[in-house]
Design a protein around this motif. Structure first.
Motif, PDB file in Angstrom:
ATOM      1  N   ALA A 192       2.110  -9.180   9.345  1.00  0.00           N
ATOM      2  CA  ALA A 192       1.724  -9.070   7.766  1.00  0.00           C
ATOM      3  C   ALA A 192       0.405  -8.651   7.787  1.00  0.00           C
ATOM      4  O   ALA A 192       0.308  -7.750   6.569  1.00  0.00           O
ATOM      5  CB  ALA A 192       1.564 -10.568   7.448  1.00  0.00           C
ATOM      6  N   MET A 193      -0.522  -8.855   8.587  1.00  0.00           N
ATOM      7  CA  MET A 193      -1.853  -8.106   8.120  1.00  0.00           C
ATOM      8  C   MET A 193      -1.797  -6.610   8.531  1.00  0.00           C
ATOM      9  O   MET A 193      -2.543  -5.827   7.636  1.00  0.00           O
ATOM     10  CB  MET A 193      -2.996  -8.666   9.214  1.00  0.00           C
ATOM     11  CG  MET A 193      -3.207 -10.116   8.724  1.00  0.00           C
ATOM     12  SD  MET A 193      -4.693 -11.098   9.667  1.00  0.00           S
ATOM     13  CE  MET A 193      -3.685 -11.353  11.326  1.00  0.00           C
ATOM     14  N   LEU A 194      -1.116  -6.296   9.356  1.00  0.00           N
ATOM     15  CA  LEU A 194      -1.065  -4.854   9.966  1.00  0.00           C
ATOM     16  C   LEU A 194      -0.392  -4.083   8.822  1.00  0.00           C
ATOM     17  O   LEU A 194      -0.860  -3.106   8.471  1.00  0.00           O
ATOM     18  CB  LEU A 194      -0.375  -4.717  11.346  1.00  0.00           C
ATOM     19  CG  LEU A 194      -0.830  -5.110  12.517  1.00  0.00           C
ATOM     20  CD1 LEU A 194       0.322  -4.945  13.662  1.00  0.00           C
ATOM     21  CD2 LEU A 194      -2.022  -4.298  12.946  1.00  0.00           C
ATOM     22  N   SER A 195       0.768  -4.541   8.336  1.00  0.00           N
ATOM     23  CA  SER A 195       1.436  -3.966   7.293  1.00  0.00           C
ATOM     24  C   SER A 195       0.586  -3.949   5.851  1.00  0.00           C
ATOM     25  O   SER A 195       0.529  -2.601   5.288  1.00  0.00           O
ATOM     26  CB  SER A 195       2.817  -4.502   6.781  1.00  0.00           C
ATOM     27  OG  SER A 195       3.781  -4.314   8.003  1.00  0.00           O
ATOM     28  N   PHE A 196      -0.032  -4.909   5.751  1.00  0.00           N
ATOM     29  CA  PHE A 196      -0.828  -4.940   4.355  1.00  0.00           C
ATOM     30  C   PHE A 196      -2.120  -3.711   4.482  1.00  0.00           C
ATOM     31  O   PHE A 196      -2.330  -3.085   3.711  1.00  0.00           O
ATOM     32  CB  PHE A 196      -1.383  -6.359   4.053  1.00  0.00           C
ATOM     33  CG  PHE A 196      -2.137  -6.369   2.875  1.00  0.00           C
ATOM     34  CD1 PHE A 196      -1.521  -6.312   1.521  1.00  0.00           C
ATOM     35  CD2 PHE A 196      -3.530  -6.458   2.897  1.00  0.00           C
ATOM     36  CE1 PHE A 196      -2.303  -6.598   0.587  1.00  0.00           C
ATOM     37  CE2 PHE A 196      -4.269  -6.557   1.675  1.00  0.00           C
ATOM     38  CZ  PHE A 196      -3.524  -6.594   0.565  1.00  0.00           C
ATOM     39  N   GLY A 197      -2.604  -4.022   5.662  1.00  0.00           N
ATOM     40  CA  GLY A 197      -3.691  -3.243   5.883  1.00  0.00           C
ATOM     41  C   GLY A 197      -3.307  -1.512   5.963  1.00  0.00           C
ATOM     42  O   GLY A 197      -4.195  -0.643   5.245  1.00  0.00           O
ATOM     43  N   TYR A 198      -2.253  -1.053   6.643  1.00  0.00           N
ATOM     44  CA  TYR A 198      -1.923   0.148   6.827  1.00  0.00           C
ATOM     45  C   TYR A 198      -1.330   0.492   5.238  1.00  0.00           C
ATOM     46  O   TYR A 198      -1.870   1.820   4.853  1.00  0.00           O
ATOM     47  CB  TYR A 198      -0.714   0.490   7.380  1.00  0.00           C
ATOM     48  CG  TYR A 198      -0.728  -0.192   8.849  1.00  0.00           C
ATOM     49  CD1 TYR A 198      -1.941   0.139   9.463  1.00  0.00           C
ATOM     50  CD2 TYR A 198       0.256  -0.409   9.666  1.00  0.00           C
ATOM     51  CE1 TYR A 198      -2.138  -0.177  10.920  1.00  0.00           C
ATOM     52  CE2 TYR A 198       0.070  -0.610  11.124  1.00  0.00           C
ATOM     53  CZ  TYR A 198      -0.906  -0.523  11.737  1.00  0.00           C
ATOM     54  OH  TYR A 198      -1.217  -0.701  13.229  1.00  0.00           O
ATOM     55  N   GLN A 199      -0.956  -0.346   4.289  1.00  0.00           N
ATOM     56  CA  GLN A 199      -0.539   0.274   3.150  1.00  0.00           C
ATOM     57  C   GLN A 199      -1.625   0.386   2.148  1.00  0.00           C
ATOM     58  O   GLN A 199      -1.935   1.424   1.393  1.00  0.00           O
ATOM     59  CB  GLN A 199       0.252  -1.043   2.307  1.00  0.00           C
ATOM     60  CG  GLN A 199       0.805  -0.420   0.905  1.00  0.00           C
ATOM     61  CD  GLN A 199       1.778   0.520   1.225  1.00  0.00           C
ATOM     62  OE1 GLN A 199       2.683   0.797   2.020  1.00  0.00           O
ATOM     63  NE2 GLN A 199       1.612   1.603   0.257  1.00  0.00           N
ATOM     64  N   VAL A 200      -2.926  -0.527   2.254  1.00  0.00           N
ATOM     65  CA  VAL A 200      -4.215  -0.331   1.613  1.00  0.00           C
ATOM     66  C   VAL A 200      -4.656   1.060   1.869  1.00  0.00           C
ATOM     67  O   VAL A 200      -5.164   1.860   1.135  1.00  0.00           O
ATOM     68  CB  VAL A 200      -4.981  -1.480   1.918  1.00  0.00           C
ATOM     69  CG1 VAL A 200      -6.240  -1.296   1.313  1.00  0.00           C
ATOM     70  CG2 VAL A 200      -4.588  -2.831   1.090  1.00  0.00           C
ATOM     71  N   LEU A 201      -4.821   1.284   3.341  1.00  0.00           N
ATOM     72  CA  LEU A 201      -5.649   2.567   3.926  1.00  0.00           C
ATOM     73  C   LEU A 201      -4.551   3.787   3.443  1.00  0.00           C
ATOM     74  O   LEU A 201      -5.367   4.709   2.970  1.00  0.00           O
ATOM     75  CB  LEU A 201      -5.571   2.183   5.359  1.00  0.00           C
ATOM     76  CG  LEU A 201      -6.344   3.649   6.071  1.00  0.00           C
ATOM     77  CD1 LEU A 201      -7.742   3.529   5.592  1.00  0.00           C
ATOM     78  CD2 LEU A 201      -6.161   3.345   7.526  1.00  0.00           C
ATOM     79  N   TRP A 202      -3.605   3.631   3.327  1.00  0.00           N
ATOM     80  CA  TRP A 202      -2.606   4.768   3.013  1.00  0.00           C
ATOM     81  C   TRP A 202      -2.834   5.155   1.714  1.00  0.00           C
ATOM     82  O   TRP A 202      -2.845   6.256   1.218  1.00  0.00           O
ATOM     83  CB  TRP A 202      -1.128   4.296   3.180  1.00  0.00           C
ATOM     84  CG  TRP A 202      -0.078   5.630   2.900  1.00  0.00           C
ATOM     85  CD1 TRP A 202       0.520   6.405   3.924  1.00  0.00           C
ATOM     86  CD2 TRP A 202       0.727   5.684   1.769  1.00  0.00           C
ATOM     87  NE1 TRP A 202       1.472   7.202   3.460  1.00  0.00           N
ATOM     88  CE2 TRP A 202       1.561   6.825   2.254  1.00  0.00           C
ATOM     89  CE3 TRP A 202       0.626   5.275   0.545  1.00  0.00           C
ATOM     90  CZ2 TRP A 202       2.355   7.317   1.192  1.00  0.00           C
ATOM     91  CZ3 TRP A 202       1.327   5.932  -0.347  1.00  0.00           C
ATOM     92  CH2 TRP A 202       2.517   6.879  -0.142  1.00  0.00           C
ATOM     93  N   ASN A 203      -3.011   3.995   0.471  1.00  0.00           N
ATOM     94  CA  ASN A 203      -3.078   4.402  -0.746  1.00  0.00           C
ATOM     95  C   ASN A 203      -4.660   4.925  -1.026  1.00  0.00           C
ATOM     96  O   ASN A 203      -4.885   5.932  -1.647  1.00  0.00           O
ATOM     97  CB  ASN A 203      -3.042   3.131  -1.447  1.00  0.00           C
ATOM     98  CG  ASN A 203      -1.495   2.701  -1.785  1.00  0.00           C
ATOM     99  OD1 ASN A 203      -0.754   3.469  -2.677  1.00  0.00           O
ATOM    100  ND2 ASN A 203      -1.181   1.776  -1.172  1.00  0.00           N
TER     101      ASN A 203
END
Length: 330
Positions: A192-203
């Motif tokens: 959950a943390m990995l996916s959320f962090g990747y999405q924030v960074l991607w944006n």
């Protein structure tokens, strides 16, 4: 320059002179000066007044709307943020130029992943971590010799599998169990943390790409579509391990995240909840505001690494003969 995160639900952002105010009912939760603002990320059910949106567009400040889990629904961009001119140069890149850049990106991702594991190996010896380090070194060599994009994607996928097979051994908290990467939906708190962090960074990368006038849908490694900004997916590969994976290790191993309070299980997956998201974003923001020294000896926040990398790619588009230098950690 600062990024405004509106992560609490039921908030609204309004304009007061040169200030943006984040309010919940009559309580002011945050305020930021417009001249210091670079972008706004709104998570979930919060609103921005028309006056605030207009002022942001006037100052070339983009606004991204995301779900509470970090999925980007869309962005509001100033009208002059077109990328038609650079887009023509991107479309004219040769297949060999794209392949060379794709090699650089995959090699950098594998190397950065290997460095993270080597750091953990120095703290606690593990045969699983040692084997993953050796495998990543071998895959780096193979990636340098790849002659097709599908080969590169195969080496990248094999490297990610080896890396995440050892990631669980880097976690010291018994509450956080990690047996492998799962994404849609995330299968546990670590994912959950990995996916959320990747999405924030991607944006963040996507916004920076658009601000530089590049076409985010034209990449080298990933295949773009009208719904997939391939260039953002390309450039994030260099930053996953050093910026998000290392942050997750820190949050878990320092007992900052609470398995019982910061996550919710629903729809067959595990996600950060109303307590976990602000806590993760606070740690992420603190880390990205840490000062580093750039190539000219000047202090800069870590945010600048993303900006510099996007500009590096832009320079490559203008002058492919000079190649592309990916972000690598030591």
């Amino acid at each position: 320059m600062q990024t405004l995160y509106v992560s609490q639900q039921g908030c609204y952002v309004c304009l007061e002179g040169e200030l943006l105010l984040v309010k919940r009912r009559d309580t002011i939760l945050n305020e930021i000066q417009l001249p210091l603002l670079e972008m706004i990320l709104v998570f979930g059910k919060s609103q921005i007044t028309t006056q605030a949106i207009r002022s942001c567009l006037w100052r070339n400040i983009p606004i991204a709307y995301l779900s509470r889990m970090g999925y980007c629904y869309g962005r509001i961009l100033p009208i002059e943020r077109g990328y038609r001119q650079l887009s023509r140069y991107q479309q004219e890149l040769s297949l060999i130029d794209r392949l060379i850049v794709a090699r650089c990106i995959v090699q950098a991702k594998l190397k950065n992943s290997r460095v993270i594991l080597m750091r953990q190996q120095r703290r606690q010896t593990s045969d699983v971590i040692a084997f993953a380090i050796q495998s990543l070194e071998y895959l780096m060599t193979k990636a340098a010799e790849a002659e097709r994009i599908d080969q590169l994607m195969g080496y990248e996928g094999a490297g990610a599998a080896q890396y995440f097979s050892a990631f669980g051994d880097c976690l010291t908290s018994r509450d956080f169990v990690f047996a492998g990467r799962s994404r849609r939906p995330p299968g546990n708190a670590v994912n959950a943390m990995l996916s959320f962090g990747y999405q924030v960074l991607w944006n963040h990368l996507l916004t920076l790409i658009e601000l530089q006038g590049l076409d985010p849908y034209s990449g080298c490694l990933h295949e773009g579509s009208y719904r997939h900004a391939a260039l953002a997916s390309d450039l994030i590969e260099e930053f996953r391990a050093p910026m998000i994976d290392s942050l997750v290790l820190y949050l878990v191993n320092r007992n900052i995240m609470d398995i019982g309070e910061d996550f919710v299980h629903k729809n067959g997956g595990c996600y950060l909840n109303e307590s976990g998201r602000p806590k993760f974003l606070k740690a992420f923001l603190q880390r990205m505001e840490e000062t580093i020294t750039d190539d000219f000896g000047e202090p800069q926040p870590k945010w600048d690494l993303l900006h510099q990398q996007v500009k590096e790619y832009k320079q490559f588009v203008y002058e492919p003969v000079n190649g592309y230098s990916p972000y690598q950690i030591r």
